[in-house]
Design a protein around this motif. Structure first.
Motif, PDB file in Angstrom:
ATOM      1  N   THR A 198       0.739  -1.253  -0.247  1.00 32.59           N
ATOM      2  CA  THR A 198      -0.645  -0.058   0.065  1.00 32.59           C
ATOM      3  C   THR A 198       0.940   1.050   0.193  1.00 32.59           C
ATOM      4  O   THR A 198       0.437   2.575  -0.439  1.00 32.59           O
ATOM      5  CB  THR A 198      -1.041   0.482   0.990  1.00 32.59           C
ATOM      6  OG1 THR A 198      -1.628  -0.990   1.489  1.00 32.59           O
ATOM      7  CG2 THR A 198      -1.722   0.983   1.304  1.00 32.59           C
ATOM      8  N   GLN A 243      -7.506   0.710  -0.469  1.00 29.08           N
ATOM      9  CA  GLN A 243      -7.614  -0.954   0.413  1.00 29.08           C
ATOM     10  C   GLN A 243      -8.686  -0.313   1.135  1.00 29.08           C
ATOM     11  O   GLN A 243      -9.931  -1.317   0.862  1.00 29.08           O
ATOM     12  CB  GLN A 243      -6.413  -0.565   0.937  1.00 29.08           C
ATOM     13  CG  GLN A 243      -6.653  -2.833   2.372  1.00 29.08           C
ATOM     14  CD  GLN A 243      -5.199  -2.810   2.850  1.00 29.08           C
ATOM     15  OE1 GLN A 243      -4.185  -2.278   2.187  1.00 29.08           O
ATOM     16  NE2 GLN A 243      -5.449  -3.810   2.884  1.00 29.08           N
ATOM     17  N   ASP A 290      -5.535  -1.621  -5.066  1.00 26.55           N
ATOM     18  CA  ASP A 290      -4.935  -2.327  -3.393  1.00 26.55           C
ATOM     19  C   ASP A 290      -5.667  -3.206  -2.839  1.00 26.55           C
ATOM     20  O   ASP A 290      -6.970  -2.806  -2.164  1.00 26.55           O
ATOM     21  CB  ASP A 290      -5.067  -0.861  -2.744  1.00 26.55           C
ATOM     22  CG  ASP A 290      -3.683  -1.208  -1.407  1.00 26.55           C
ATOM     23  OD1 ASP A 290      -2.787  -2.367  -1.639  1.00 26.55           O
ATOM     24  OD2 ASP A 290      -3.093  -0.111  -0.741  1.00 26.55           O
ATOM     25  N   GLU A 291      -5.522  -4.484  -2.771  1.00 23.03           N
ATOM     26  CA  GLU A 291      -6.470  -5.345  -2.039  1.00 23.03           C
ATOM     27  C   GLU A 291      -8.099  -5.159  -3.170  1.00 23.03           C
ATOM     28  O   GLU A 291      -9.056  -5.506  -1.296  1.00 23.03           O
ATOM     29  CB  GLU A 291      -6.297  -5.984  -0.514  1.00 23.03           C
ATOM     30  CG  GLU A 291      -4.767  -5.406  -0.250  1.00 23.03           C
ATOM     31  CD  GLU A 291      -3.628  -6.940  -0.151  1.00 23.03           C
ATOM     32  OE1 GLU A 291      -5.076  -8.122  -0.493  1.00 23.03           O
ATOM     33  OE2 GLU A 291      -3.033  -6.851   0.714  1.00 23.03           O
TER      34      GLU A 291
HETATM   35 MG   LIG Z   1      -2.265  -2.479   2.128  1.00 25.11          MG
END
Ligand SMILES: [Mg+2]
Ligand SMILES: Nc1ncnc2c1ncn2[C@@H]1O[C@H](COP(=O)(O)OP(=O)(O)OP(=O)(O)O)[C@@H](O)[C@H]1O
Length: 299
Positions: A44, A82, A154-155
């Motif tokens: 991240t 995220q 992100d994820e």
């Molecule tokens: Mg992360």
């Protein structure tokens, strides 16, 4: 080929914690890249620096050879972070309309709906009433709103059920087929392998591998050829053979750890070793991945 991302010597230190340590790579137009690594690896932090949302301690990052904060760059990128946070009080369709209005060439509403699978019911919901998974889907729609050339996720699949996950990755593939460059982070090796053309493997703030999924897998998976030796075999000579990384005896079987099981079989027959019950063990990928990220000094 145009490079869409270039980062050079990127480092981020939080107080005394080095979250990202001298990371460099570039990504070409049309690539689908997975930033893979365990929790806290720096995925991240690296992404936020790429996006110009976090200032690096040292190093440089550009998107389309420009500062990521430039308006012309912003108009070409889409981001799903995220933590998806949406403005409360707006209906989903209103927030999407708002986002589309920010961009010079937004994606059509019809296309957006077909790509994200948002239903009429979803579109009329207020954002604060959405479930975690629905929020992600809206986050995805907002990332696509400007019809961007370069996407960051992100994820992205955390909190998605299996069906949503499947739909999401199918859409990502479709976007890739349209020629978009896609960068996503994940801690699932399988996900990276299934979707990405390239995996950049992070651990403890540094890159420990960067390449095609097949190459990374080959490096990660510890394959072995094992057998029962009916006569003594000179193990120290075996260790000298090409492609052999380790040799050990366990439970009466000799194990030859290798990245090329075929070549070991060839050696066994060539040297006419007196062995029986030959087995090939391909090694569990997830296990190897865990080992690699836990014991960095082994590499
Ligand atoms: Mg992360
Ligand atoms: N704002 C911050 N202040 C202090 N430390 C931070 C901050 N952000 C991240 N860190 C630390 O930097 C390291 C890398 O964090 P980062 O969030 O980049 O990891 P990650 O690979 O994205 O992990 P995850 O898979 O859990 O999302 C971690 O040790 C984290 O605790």
């Amino acid at each position: 080929m145009e490079s869409v991302v270039k980062i050079n010597g990127l480092t981020k230190v939080f107080k005394r914690k080095k979250a990202v340590d001298d990371v460099s790579f570039s990504i070409n137009s049309g690539e689908v890249v997975a930033i893979l690594g365990p929790n806290g690896a720096g995925k991240t932090t690296t992404m936020l620096m790429m996006l110009g949302l976090l200032t690096p301690t040292t190093g440089k990052s550009t998107l389309f050879n420009q500062d990521a904060r430039e308006k012309t760059v912003r108009e070409r990128i889409g981001v799903m972070l995220q933590e998806v946070s949406l403005m409360d009080g707006l209906k989903v369709k209103e927030i999407i309309r708002l986002f589309r209005s920010y961009y010079p060439n937004p994606i059509s509403m019809g296309q957006l709906i077909s790509l994200t699978g948002l239903t009429e019911e979803d579109l009329n919901k207020r954002t604060e009433k959405l479930s975690g998974g629905q929020k992600r889907r809206v986050g995805f729609a907002l990332a696509l709103a400007g019809n961007p050339d370069l996407l960051f996720f992100d994820e992205p699949t955390v909190g998605m059920d299996i069906t949503s996950r499947k739909v999401f990755w199918e859409t990502v593939r479709e976007l890739a087929n349209q020629g978009k460059s896609i960068i996503f982070s994940t801690h699932y090796l399988q996900e990276a392998d299934d979707i990405a053309d390239r995996i950049i493997l992070f651990n403890k703030g540094t890159i420990i591998a960067d390449g095609k999924p097949e190459d990374i897998k080959r490096r990660l998976s510890k394959q072995s050829v094992s057998f029962i030796a009916t006569k003594d075999i000179p193990l120290e000579n075996v260790l000298q053979l090409l492609h052999v990384s380790n040799v050990y005896v366990q439970g009466g079987r000799t194990f030859i750890v290798t990245d090329e099981t075929d070549s070991i079989l060839f050696s066994i027959f060539k040297h006419k070793w007196d062995v029986k019950d030959i087995r090939i063990e391909k090694g569990r990928l997830e296990e190897a991945f865990e080992q690699l990220t836990e014991e960095r000094e082994e590499i």
